[in-house]
Scaffold this motif. Structure first.
Motif, short mmCIF file in Angstrom:
data_model
loop_
_atom_site.label_atom_id
_atom_site.label_comp_id
_atom_site.label_asym_id
_atom_site.label_seq_id
_atom_site.Cartn_x
_atom_site.Cartn_y
_atom_site.Cartn_z
N GLU A 1 -5.60 -45.46 31.10
CA GLU A 1 -4.50 -46.42 31.13
C GLU A 1 -3.92 -46.44 32.54
OE1 GLU A 1 -3.48 -48.49 28.95
OE2 GLU A 1 -4.33 -47.80 27.04
N TYR B 1 1.14 -46.17 22.46
CA TYR B 1 0.46 -45.17 21.64
C TYR B 1 1.40 -44.52 20.63
CZ TYR B 1 -3.69 -45.66 24.52
OH TYR B 1 -4.81 -46.16 25.14
N LYS C 1 -2.99 -34.53 21.39
CA LYS C 1 -2.37 -35.82 21.13
C LYS C 1 -0.85 -35.71 21.23
CE LYS C 1 -2.27 -39.69 17.89
NZ LYS C 1 -2.71 -40.21 16.57
#
Length: 304
Positions: free
Chosen positions: A280, A66, A11
């Motif tokens: 995305e 994000y 992440k």
């Protein structure tokens, strides 16, 4: 800032995104740094500043969606600063500054403010004879995948950015990782015959899955190495035409989310429908004409 890059898909928390502003005039054929730029100049399709700005802004919006911290270098007039991956790259808690080609040396100055807060022991400057660029290095917990040019005429290729000495340097600096070298095909004027960086032929997505262009390697054994590590069912095979469009050079925000070019229809469908990833989409076809895509535009600093 505490640097932390253990792999390619953790992440993302903090990233440096290149700049699209004031890139200067298109290069001449003699000035082109790579085969894709050469092809774009030759065919009179080199991107405009407006198109570069629009595409990079679309990418930035996805990153910020994000809640990723996006840092930017200082703008230098008449200087192409899109590809931050070439300037430096992070492995674990170390940032390694590339011995970038002389024509791009002034780009480094634009990053001084970003890295001013880093502890000196985190910063690695390469010996003059060791050449590595970030696009040639992929990181996992156990491995460093490194694209190299072992051709005896290394110094004659503009597209040869990482040399064999880099392998020994990385082995010494990261002794706990297995360093795997991949000899890449090189060509300065024909993008169908050469690979600029490893991430134009091989990239990691999701959890233990990859995109790979088998014809990008000098030795078939290098492709087999990848199959042995990841297994054939976890490898998406890229065609020559797709490699020309830079399909492998997508960018992972997390193990579940990858950013890809809107035009990569076959790949995007596969990532979503077969591997269950969130994809995305951003338009990045104009920037691709300069020899890099989404991964090339980023310098990740912190991943969970």
């Amino acid at each position: 800032m505490r640097l932390n890059i253990q792999n390619e898909t953790g992440k993302l928390k903090t990233v440096v995104l290149g700049l699209p502003y004031s890139p200067g005039d298109p290069p001449s054929l003699e000035e082109a740094f790579d085969a894709k730029s050469y092809h774009s100049v030759y065919t009179n399709t080199y991107p405009t500043e407006d198109s570069i700005i629009n595409e990079m802004n679309a990418f930035e919006r996805v990153l910020r969606k994000y809640q990723i911290e996006v840092l930017r270098p200082r703008n230098i007039e008449d200087c192409n600063q899109v590809f931050s991956r070439d300037i430096a790259f992070v492995i674990e808690d170390k940032i390694i500054f590339s011995n970038i080609i002389p024509d791009r040396a002034r780009e480094k100055d634009a990053y001084q403010e970003i890295f001013a807060s880093l502890s000196p022991e985190c910063i690695v400057h390469l010996p003059e004879e060791v050449h590595i660029e970030g696009g040639d290095v992929l990181v996992t917990e156990d491995h460093l995948f490194v694209g190299v040019c072992c051709n005896k005429n290394y110094k004659e290729y503009k597209t040869a950015r990482t040399n064999a000495l880099a392998i020994e340097f990385l082995k010494e600096y990261f002794p706990k990782k297995e360093v795997l070298a991949f000899d890449l095909k090189k060509h300065d004027t024909d993008p169908l015959q050469g690979i600029l960086h490893l991430d134009c032929a091989f990239n990691l997505v999701g959890k233990n899955r990859c995109l790979v262009y088998p014809e990008g390697f000098v030795h078939k054994e290098d492709y087999k190495k990848i199959l042995d590590i990841y297994g054939e069912k976890n490898c998406f095979i890229i065609s020559g035409e797709e490699a020309f469009e830079m399909f492998p050079n997508v960018f992972s925000i997390s193990p579940e989310v990858v950013v890809s070019n809107t035009s990569f229809t076959r790949l995007n469908f596969f990532l979503k429908e077969k591997w269950g990833l969130t994809v995305e989409l951003v338009p990045y076809g104009e920037i691709a004409k300069m020899g890099g895509l989404l991964r090339c535009s980023t310098l990740p600093l912190v991943r969970d």
